[in-house]
Enzyme design. Structure first.
Site, PDB file in Angstrom:
ATOM      1  N   GLU A  44      47.610  38.158  31.859  1.00 31.21           N
ATOM      2  CA  GLU A  44      47.828  38.233  33.309  1.00 31.21           C
ATOM      3  C   GLU A  44      47.372  36.973  34.037  1.00 31.21           C
ATOM      4  O   GLU A  44      46.980  37.024  35.205  1.00 31.21           O
ATOM      5  CB  GLU A  44      47.123  39.465  33.894  1.00 31.21           C
ATOM      6  CG  GLU A  44      47.572  40.786  33.280  1.00 31.21           C
ATOM      7  CD  GLU A  44      46.804  41.986  33.805  1.00 31.21           C
ATOM      8  OE1 GLU A  44      46.091  41.845  34.821  1.00 31.21           O
ATOM      9  OE2 GLU A  44      46.899  43.072  33.202  1.00 31.21           O
ATOM     10  N   TRP A  70      43.745  36.452  39.261  1.00 29.52           N
ATOM     11  CA  TRP A  70      42.543  37.273  39.481  1.00 29.52           C
ATOM     12  C   TRP A  70      41.510  37.124  38.369  1.00 29.52           C
ATOM     13  O   TRP A  70      40.370  37.552  38.528  1.00 29.52           O
ATOM     14  CB  TRP A  70      42.911  38.734  39.672  1.00 29.52           C
ATOM     15  CG  TRP A  70      43.963  39.261  38.739  1.00 29.52           C
ATOM     16  CD1 TRP A  70      43.803  39.621  37.434  1.00 29.52           C
ATOM     17  CD2 TRP A  70      45.346  39.477  39.045  1.00 29.52           C
ATOM     18  NE1 TRP A  70      44.989  40.060  36.897  1.00 29.52           N
ATOM     19  CE2 TRP A  70      45.963  39.990  37.868  1.00 29.52           C
ATOM     20  CE3 TRP A  70      46.121  39.305  40.198  1.00 29.52           C
ATOM     21  CZ2 TRP A  70      47.320  40.313  37.821  1.00 29.52           C
ATOM     22  CZ3 TRP A  70      47.463  39.635  40.147  1.00 29.52           C
ATOM     23  CH2 TRP A  70      48.044  40.126  38.970  1.00 29.52           C
ATOM     24  N   TYR A 108      52.052  47.704  35.968  1.00 29.61           N
ATOM     25  CA  TYR A 108      51.413  48.866  36.580  1.00 29.61           C
ATOM     26  C   TYR A 108      52.293  49.307  37.754  1.00 29.61           C
ATOM     27  O   TYR A 108      52.164  48.803  38.862  1.00 29.61           O
ATOM     28  CB  TYR A 108      49.989  48.523  37.021  1.00 29.61           C
ATOM     29  CG  TYR A 108      49.056  48.390  35.844  1.00 29.61           C
ATOM     30  CD1 TYR A 108      48.369  49.496  35.358  1.00 29.61           C
ATOM     31  CD2 TYR A 108      48.895  47.166  35.184  1.00 29.61           C
ATOM     32  CE1 TYR A 108      47.531  49.393  34.257  1.00 29.61           C
ATOM     33  CE2 TYR A 108      48.062  47.047  34.082  1.00 29.61           C
ATOM     34  CZ  TYR A 108      47.379  48.165  33.631  1.00 29.61           C
ATOM     35  OH  TYR A 108      46.552  48.057  32.535  1.00 29.61           O
ATOM     36  N   GLU A 163      50.363  46.032  28.484  1.00 27.93           N
ATOM     37  CA  GLU A 163      49.663  47.133  29.137  1.00 27.93           C
ATOM     38  C   GLU A 163      50.643  47.823  30.072  1.00 27.93           C
ATOM     39  O   GLU A 163      51.469  47.169  30.709  1.00 27.93           O
ATOM     40  CB  GLU A 163      48.480  46.644  29.978  1.00 27.93           C
ATOM     41  CG  GLU A 163      47.384  45.938  29.228  1.00 27.93           C
ATOM     42  CD  GLU A 163      46.328  45.356  30.177  1.00 27.93           C
ATOM     43  OE1 GLU A 163      46.261  45.814  31.351  1.00 27.93           O
ATOM     44  OE2 GLU A 163      45.602  44.442  29.759  1.00 27.93           O
TER      45      GLU A 163
END
Length: 355
Positions: free
Chosen positions: A203, A208, A265, A296
């Site tokens: 990611e 982040w 997500y 994920e």
């Protein structure tokens, strides 16, 4: 056990043949890849070519929960090297992730590993020290404060670590990078006979996590450093290398990647095939020759919608905790239907793949 030798409907098979998309390569990017690693890549290519997707679950306790409550066991177990990071070990962190991986591999499962890499600095910032250094204009290290406790030290907002500056081989932080890689290599070496889908620096483009905070070029350089040091210096030939971003600007190059992946997500109730992300990854490599996976997921994609859309994800790994156990993201009826689907492989259906 459900029927495991899937025969694609004629229309679906014809769609795959006529799609113009190259078959993913079964040749690992590491020329010295171990036989088990080669077998794993070949198995993944074969199962995806058959129109099936491998089920996966993050963390052993949640994989066991799936077995006990859904009635099937996931093929893939995801574990995290996070608490093997030297800075976190110094603060008292303890991990059993490698033991968990060995346990699941012994049962015939496939292992994927991510690394929430704890910030490398020895300089822990208490509230008092951070206030002082902010006054001086020179905060440095991990902000071990009330707002940003030490265990959040892989987040960008919890550290002032600058990867762009750290990639200078003459810097102190570069030496810390090598220290951390070598420490992780010791843990990965415990799995030397077990093939691993290794997914570092995940990611990154989101920014982040600290490894993505200074842009694409430093992150790509760090990924290549990881690849070279783990394969050449440490001889970890059991690793298959999984890149985790669909943004072309962040792609480290085909010569460093066995599997391209993305983390998704989605909103509650969204069990779509994630076709847009799949197509973005198809175009990422330029030659369509890499396996495509969901590193994920919060919501498991509906296997029927995947088939309808032609989004042939090689595998997905559901995140832990409420993402799999709760009813909001993946209701129990849906979980049971997914794991019972002939389009989804479960642990009992892949035994013997590494022979």
């Amino acid at each position: 056990m459900k029927f495991s030798q899937l025969i694609l409907p004629f229309s679906a098979a014809l769609s795959l043949v006529g799609s113009g998309v190259a078959t993913p390569t079964t040749k690992p990017v590491n020329p010295r890849a171990s036989r088990p690693a080669r077998n794993l890549l070949a198995h993944l290519v074969r199962s995806a070519g058959n129109g099936t997707t491998l089920s996966g679950q993050q963390e052993l306790k949640d994989a066991d929960w799936v077995t006990d409550n859904v009635g099937f066991s996931p093929v893939i177990l995801g574990v995290d090297l996070m608490d093997y990071s030297p800075s976190r070990v110094e603060f008292g962190a303890v991990s059993t992730s490698i033991e968990d991986a060995i346990t699941y591999a012994t049962q015939g499962g496939i292992i994927t590993i991510c690394w929430h890499w704890g910030e490398l600095s020895h300089d822990w910032m208490t509230d008092e020290r951070l206030t002082t250094l902010l006054t001086l204009g020179s905060p440095s290290g991990t902000y071990n404060t009330t707002e940003q406790p030490w265990w959040s030290n892989f987040y960008t907002e919890a550290t002032s670590f600058n990867l762009s500056a750290a990639m200078n081989p003459a810097s102190r932080d570069y030496k810390l990078i090598l220290r951390d890689i070598d420490a992780i290599a010791e843990q990965l070496a415990r799995l030397k006979d077990i093939p691993v889908l290794f997914r570092p620096l995940h990611e990154a483009e989101g920014g982040w996590f600290w490894w993505g905070a200074t842009g694409a070029e430093p992150c790509k350089a760090l990924y290549r450093l990881l690849f070279d040091r783990l394969t050449k210096k440490h001889g970890l030939n059991n690793l298959l290398w999984v890149w985790n971003s669909k943004d072309p600007l962040w792609y480290p190059g085909n010569e460093y990647v066995d599997v391209v992946s993305v983390d998704v997500y989605a909103d509650n109730g969204d069990h779509s095939s994630q076709l847009e992300a799949y197509q973005a990854l198809q175009g990422l490599t330029g030659n369509f020759s890499k396996l495509i996976a969901l590193g994920e997921v919060g919501n498991i994609p509906d296997p029927e919608l995947m088939r309808e859309d032609g989004a042939q994800w090689a595998y997905w790994v559901t995140w832990n905790g409420d993402f799999i156990r709760g009813e909001t993201k993946n209701p129990m009826e849906f979980k049971k239907a997914v794991y019972a689907s002939e389009l989804v492989y479960t642990l009992d259906e892949i035994q013997g793949w590494n022979l």
